[in-house]
Design a protein around this motif. Structure first.
Motif, short mmCIF file in Angstrom:
data_model
loop_
_atom_site.label_atom_id
_atom_site.label_comp_id
_atom_site.label_asym_id
_atom_site.label_seq_id
_atom_site.Cartn_x
_atom_site.Cartn_y
_atom_site.Cartn_z
N GLY A 179 -6.93 -12.26 -11.66
CA GLY A 179 -7.25 -12.54 -10.26
C GLY A 179 -8.24 -11.61 -9.58
O GLY A 179 -8.25 -11.53 -8.35
N CYS A 180 -9.08 -10.88 -10.33
CA CYS A 180 -10.07 -10.00 -9.70
C CYS A 180 -10.95 -10.84 -8.76
O CYS A 180 -11.39 -11.93 -9.12
N LYS A 181 -11.18 -10.30 -7.58
CA LYS A 181 -11.76 -11.10 -6.51
C LYS A 181 -13.24 -11.47 -6.70
O LYS A 181 -13.76 -12.34 -6.01
N ALA B 123 -13.34 1.02 -7.95
CA ALA B 123 -13.03 1.58 -6.63
C ALA B 123 -12.58 3.03 -6.78
O ALA B 123 -12.05 3.39 -7.83
N PRO B 124 -12.76 3.83 -5.73
CA PRO B 124 -12.35 5.24 -5.84
C PRO B 124 -10.92 5.46 -5.35
O PRO B 124 -10.38 6.55 -5.52
N ASN B 125 -10.32 4.48 -4.69
CA ASN B 125 -8.95 4.68 -4.18
C ASN B 125 -8.18 3.35 -4.17
O ASN B 125 -8.76 2.28 -4.35
N ASP B 126 -6.87 3.47 -3.97
CA ASP B 126 -6.01 2.28 -4.06
C ASP B 126 -6.33 1.25 -2.98
O ASP B 126 -6.27 0.05 -3.22
N GLU B 127 -6.66 1.75 -1.79
CA GLU B 127 -6.90 0.83 -0.68
C GLU B 127 -8.03 -0.14 -1.01
O GLU B 127 -7.89 -1.36 -0.87
N ALA C 195 -4.15 -3.62 -9.02
CA ALA C 195 -4.03 -2.33 -8.33
C ALA C 195 -2.72 -2.24 -7.55
O ALA C 195 -2.27 -1.15 -7.18
N ARG C 196 -2.09 -3.40 -7.29
CA ARG C 196 -0.79 -3.37 -6.60
C ARG C 196 0.32 -2.98 -7.56
O ARG C 196 1.39 -2.55 -7.16
#
Ligand code: SAH
Length: 358
Positions: free
Chosen positions: A130-132, A232-236, A245-246
């Protein structure tokens, strides 16, 4: 362990037979012995299947007709047929839409570099991750590919181009670590010295970051390159781009990568698809550099390939350049990925989708 008997009726006449291309040499030895034949025959058959990549038992000319008939009645050689081929006008990249024997479609890409021919193979029909930004996942995952169906992509590209394949990247459709057993078996078969004998060092496997599977793979201590789609560099920010990532935090993922690198002594490759106004700021670059500090790694920056349905736009060249400079200034090895085949939608999933939505 899977028995590699072809179960689905969609395979037609092959249903109920053994998928012989997915069998290892020791398994093939058992099979030939069970047929009342000498063990050495197995090596000959294996070499026909994998070194010469024949597509029928009749091509095995040093095997007796009676043994070929016996093999034919209990085993099937699966195929992939080229349904469509797109050739880039800018470079020698070729993209194949391949039809599997059960009627499903997958994609593979052949790229020519100075050091040899690389084929990018799919590991699943579709993808569940499911990568956007990715086209492969828009319709979900239909099924895993068998080891033989992953191999067929290599053999088919080699046959079509008439040149040897020296490198393989598992970066096509699907998440390789979600099809772990079949992928490992594929690796065993494709590196077998009696088959194509491709060096493990010439193989890369790309994952969106299934942390427990990275640890499983680490235990195998293979000399392949692990490529992690970080983006990405962070979870957000990562959660906005990748549902996985969740499940696993960046901290957990990077710890797994660090452990992997320490154990295997292989440099990790991080993929970073640059999406305008999502993950491409200078702050992102600095945060990323801070996170990767201390891990032997290489970052591949690639302006995202725009897929109509996703609405994600690629970062402009200047932004990519600046991002790259910041990483370099923090002593992170980085390349802006040469974009091969950009005129033929050489990113995963786009061709199959265009084809099947017609
Ligand atoms: N599932 C695995 C391997 C397949 S995708 C993985 O996630 O790594 C191979 C690579 O292509 C991944 O890095 C993926 O994030 C990237 N990718 C997918 N769609 C893309 C797009 N539209 N533009 C740029 N990279 C893309």
């Amino acid at each position: 362990m899977a028995d590699y008997v072809i179960k689905s009726s969609k395979y037609g006449q092959a249903q109920g037979k053994k998928d012989i291309l997915s069998m290892t040499l020791p398994e093939l030895e058992k099979e030939t012995e069970a047929l009342g034949e000498k063990k050495f025959r197995a090596k000959q058959i294996f070499s026909w299947l994998h070194e010469h990549s024949v597509q029928s038992f009749d091509e095995m000319t040093n095997i007796s007709k009676s043994l070929r008939d016996k093999l034919e009645s209990g085993c099937a050689i699966l195929h992939t047929s080229i349904e469509k081929k797109l050739c880039s006008e800018y470079d020698n990249t070729k993209k194949y839409l391949l039809k599997l024997d059960d009627g499903e479609y997958i994609e593979s890409v052949l790229m020519r570099y100075k050091y040899g021919q690389t084929v990018c193979v799919s590991t699943q029909v579709g993808c569940a991750m499911g990568c956007k930004f990715c086209a492969s996942t828009l319709d979900g995952c239909v099924r895993n590919l068998t080891p033989s169906e992953i191999l067929c992509q290599v053999y088919s590209a080699e046959r079509d181009s008439g040149e040897k394949i020296s490198h393989i990247v598992l970066m096509g459709m699907g998440e390789p670590l979600e099809n772990y057993d079949n992928v490992l078996r594929f690796l065993e078969l494709v590196t077998d010295e009696n088959g194509k004998n491709i060096s493990m060092r010439h193989i890369s496997i790309s994952t969106c970051g299934i942390v427990p599977r990275i640890y499983d793979l680490m235990q195998k201590n293979l000399q392949l390159t692990l490529s992690v789609s970080l983006h990405a560099p962070n979870d957000e920010i990562r959660k906005k781009m990748m549902p996985i990532a969740r499940k696993y935090s960046i901290a957990e993922l990077l710890k797994a990568c660090e452990d992997y690198e320490k154990k295997t002594h292989r440099r990790i490759s991080f993929e970073y698809a640059m999406v305008k106004d999502v993950n491409d700021s200078e702050d992102c670059a600095r945060e990323l550099a801070g996170r990767l500090n201390g891990t032997l790694c290489h970052v591949n920056l690639i302006p995202v390939n725009e897929v109509r349905e996703t609405g994600m736009k690629k970062s402009d060249e200047k932004t990519v350049e600046k991002f790259s400079e910041i990483l370099k200034s923090q002593n992170i090895a980085v390349t802006v990925r040469r974009k091969l085949g950009s005129d033929i939608n050489a990113s995963c999933g786009q061709l199959r989708r265009n084809f099947s939505s017609k």
